[in-house]
Design an enzyme around this catalytic site. Structure first.
Site, mmCIF file in Angstrom:
data_model
loop_
_atom_site.group_PDB
_atom_site.id
_atom_site.type_symbol
_atom_site.label_atom_id
_atom_site.label_comp_id
_atom_site.label_asym_id
_atom_site.label_seq_id
_atom_site.Cartn_x
_atom_site.Cartn_y
_atom_site.Cartn_z
ATOM 1 N N GLY A 45 0.823 -1.208 0.000
ATOM 2 C CA GLY A 45 0.000 0.000 0.000
ATOM 3 C C GLY A 45 0.862 1.264 0.000
ATOM 4 N N ILE A 46 0.379 2.297 0.683
ATOM 5 C CA ILE A 46 1.106 3.577 0.722
ATOM 6 C C ILE A 46 2.498 3.367 1.329
ATOM 7 C CG2 ILE A 46 1.145 5.871 1.798
ATOM 8 C CD1 ILE A 46 -1.968 5.848 1.563
ATOM 9 N N GLY A 89 -1.756 1.550 9.525
ATOM 10 C CA GLY A 89 -3.104 1.944 9.930
ATOM 11 C C GLY A 89 -4.137 0.946 9.454
ATOM 12 N N TYR A 108 -8.476 9.902 -0.694
ATOM 13 C CA TYR A 108 -8.663 8.470 -0.996
ATOM 14 C C TYR A 108 -7.627 7.976 -2.004
ATOM 15 C CZ TYR A 108 -12.883 8.694 1.754
ATOM 16 O OH TYR A 108 -13.761 8.845 2.798
ATOM 17 N N TYR A 151 -11.767 6.150 13.487
ATOM 18 C CA TYR A 151 -10.683 6.508 12.554
ATOM 19 C C TYR A 151 -10.438 8.023 12.564
ATOM 20 C CZ TYR A 151 -8.094 6.255 8.088
ATOM 21 O OH TYR A 151 -7.143 6.330 7.102
HETATM 22 P P1 NDP Z 1 -2.991 -0.996 3.583
HETATM 23 O O1 NDP Z 1 -4.121 -1.713 4.248
HETATM 24 O O2 NDP Z 1 -2.827 -1.117 2.101
HETATM 25 O O3 NDP Z 1 -1.588 -1.360 4.276
HETATM 26 C C1 NDP Z 1 -1.498 -1.245 5.664
HETATM 27 C C2 NDP Z 1 -0.097 -1.565 6.126
HETATM 28 O O4 NDP Z 1 -0.055 -1.360 7.548
HETATM 29 C C3 NDP Z 1 0.304 -3.004 5.893
HETATM 30 O O5 NDP Z 1 1.692 -3.072 5.619
HETATM 31 C C4 NDP Z 1 0.002 -3.660 7.228
HETATM 32 O O6 NDP Z 1 0.792 -4.821 7.499
HETATM 33 C C5 NDP Z 1 0.377 -2.555 8.177
HETATM 34 N N1 NDP Z 1 -0.253 -2.702 9.488
HETATM 35 C C6 NDP Z 1 -1.572 -2.739 9.790
HETATM 36 N N2 NDP Z 1 -1.747 -2.919 11.112
HETATM 37 C C7 NDP Z 1 -0.500 -2.990 11.658
HETATM 38 C C8 NDP Z 1 -0.011 -3.200 12.961
HETATM 39 N N3 NDP Z 1 -0.832 -3.362 14.009
HETATM 40 N N4 NDP Z 1 1.328 -3.269 13.146
HETATM 41 C C9 NDP Z 1 2.189 -3.112 12.108
HETATM 42 N N5 NDP Z 1 1.776 -2.895 10.846
HETATM 43 C C10 NDP Z 1 0.454 -2.847 10.615
HETATM 44 O O7 NDP Z 1 -3.213 0.550 3.994
HETATM 45 P P2 NDP Z 1 -2.883 1.899 3.194
HETATM 46 O O8 NDP Z 1 -1.590 1.772 2.505
HETATM 47 O O9 NDP Z 1 -4.078 2.296 2.430
HETATM 48 O O10 NDP Z 1 -2.781 2.927 4.406
HETATM 49 C C11 NDP Z 1 -1.537 3.364 4.935
HETATM 50 C C12 NDP Z 1 -1.808 4.534 5.859
HETATM 51 O O11 NDP Z 1 -2.418 5.591 5.112
HETATM 52 C C13 NDP Z 1 -2.782 4.210 7.003
HETATM 53 O O12 NDP Z 1 -2.384 4.890 8.155
HETATM 54 C C14 NDP Z 1 -4.092 4.755 6.491
HETATM 55 O O13 NDP Z 1 -4.973 5.061 7.538
HETATM 56 C C15 NDP Z 1 -3.616 5.992 5.759
HETATM 57 N N6 NDP Z 1 -4.530 6.509 4.748
HETATM 58 C C16 NDP Z 1 -4.950 5.720 3.719
HETATM 59 C C17 NDP Z 1 -5.827 6.239 2.776
HETATM 60 C C18 NDP Z 1 -6.332 5.414 1.644
HETATM 61 O O14 NDP Z 1 -7.262 5.902 0.964
HETATM 62 N N7 NDP Z 1 -5.781 4.251 1.355
HETATM 63 C C19 NDP Z 1 -6.295 7.623 2.858
HETATM 64 C C20 NDP Z 1 -5.763 8.369 3.977
HETATM 65 C C21 NDP Z 1 -4.911 7.821 4.875
HETATM 66 P P3 NDP Z 1 0.409 -6.286 6.855
HETATM 67 O O15 NDP Z 1 0.798 -6.179 5.392
HETATM 68 O O16 NDP Z 1 1.216 -7.241 7.625
HETATM 69 O O17 NDP Z 1 -1.077 -6.444 7.030
#
Ligand code: NDP
Length: 240
Positions: free
Chosen positions: A13-14, A84, A179, A147
């Site tokens: 992801g991001i 997140g 988003y 959130y």
């Molecule tokens: P993804 O669901 O695509 O990826 C989430 C990443 O966070 C994964 O690498 C996951 O690990 C890791 N993760 C989740 N929980 C934990 C934990 N408890 N401990 C360690 N690592 C963890 O999310 P996004 O890339 O979309 O989001 C990244 C950030 O950007 C987040 O904070 C999100 O809230 C924020 N955001 C996202 C938006 C969007 O539209 N996508 C918009 C605005 C903000 P694993 O691969 O092992 O599951």
């Protein structure tokens, strides 16, 4: 350059895009993840970036994890608090578990990860703490009290720590993406997604790489006078 950058949730992801962009920019990068071993393995194979598995909601795991990363890669100069999750429900239906999982993973994590690295940054006279907030932490969104509370909290944390760190060569900033097409949105129905895109003046979702470029800028020496700020990147959906 030799600076070490650490990205939580940095394997997909991001966060995955952030890890790759920081490596491309010359940083020594390490990434954390929670439990998706397949994604982490594929990411490591592809990027050669070392990965570390622990739950960023767990303070002790973060303390131990930081020690492991610093032993293997070196002192963390740039911390990207990206990990997140979302657990959406209207408040009248939200369970305590949905509330606390989101606060723990999205907000407690920012303390849990920053606390073990801040003294090293202060001693070395350099640091970057960059935390991923959200458009929904700025404007609010129904179904997301947990959130929105966490993501607004990230902005408050950022401002306070920026003041505490300003004389120590450490900048502390947040990024508030709109988003972005990642797995986080996989639960959103097609109709809702169409409605969301309809609210974005630029007319499309963001890309993880676009957010990653903001992180690279805030991490750089070029951004040394930017601290306590929230960089908004959302295709014009909300102007704050
Ligand atoms: P993804 O669901 O695509 O990826 C989430 C990443 O966070 C994964 O690498 C996951 O690990 C890791 N993760 C989740 N929980 C934990 C934990 N408890 N401990 C360690 N690592 C963890 O999310 P996004 O890339 O979309 O989001 C990244 C950030 O950007 C987040 O904070 C999100 O809230 C924020 N955001 C996202 C938006 C969007 O539209 N996508 C918009 C605005 C903000 P694993 O691969 O092992 O599951």
């Amino acid at each position: 350059m030799g600076r070490v950058a650490f990205v939580t949730g940095g394997t997909r992801g991001i966060g995955g895009a952030v890890s790759r962009a920081l490596k491309e920019a010359g940083y020594n990068v390490a990434a954390n993840y929670a439990g998706n071993d397949d994604a982490a393995k594929a990411f490591k194979k592809d990027t050669k970036i070392p990965v570390f598995k622990w739950d960023v909601g767990d303070y002790q795991a973060c303390e131990q994890g930081v020690i492991a990363v610093e032993n293997e890669v070196g002192p963390i100069d740039i911390l990207v608090n990206n990990a997140g999750i979302s657990r959406d429900a209207m408040l009248q239906k939200m369970s305590h578990e949905q509330w606390s999982q989101v606060i723990r993973t999205n907000l407690d994590s920012v303390f849990n990860m920053t606390r073990p690295v801040i003294n090293g940054m202060r001693e070395r006279g350099f640091g970057r703490v960059i935390s991923i907030s959200s458009i929904n932490g700025q404007k609010g969104q129904l179904g997301l009290t947990n959130y929105c509370a966490a993501k607004s909290g990230v902005i408050g944390f950022t401002r306070a720590l920026a003041l505490e760190s300003a004389r120590k060569g450490i900048t502390v900033n947040a990024i508030a993406p709109g988003y972005v097409a990642t797995d986080l949105l996989s639960g959103v129905s097609e109709d809702v997604m169409k409605a969301i895109v309809g609210q974005i003046p630029v007319g499309r979702l963001g890309e993880a790489e676009e957010v990653a470029r903001c992180v690279v800028f805030l991490a750089s020496d070029a951004a040394s006078w930017i601290t306590g700020s929230t960089l908004t990147i959302n295709g014009g959906q909300h102007m704050d």
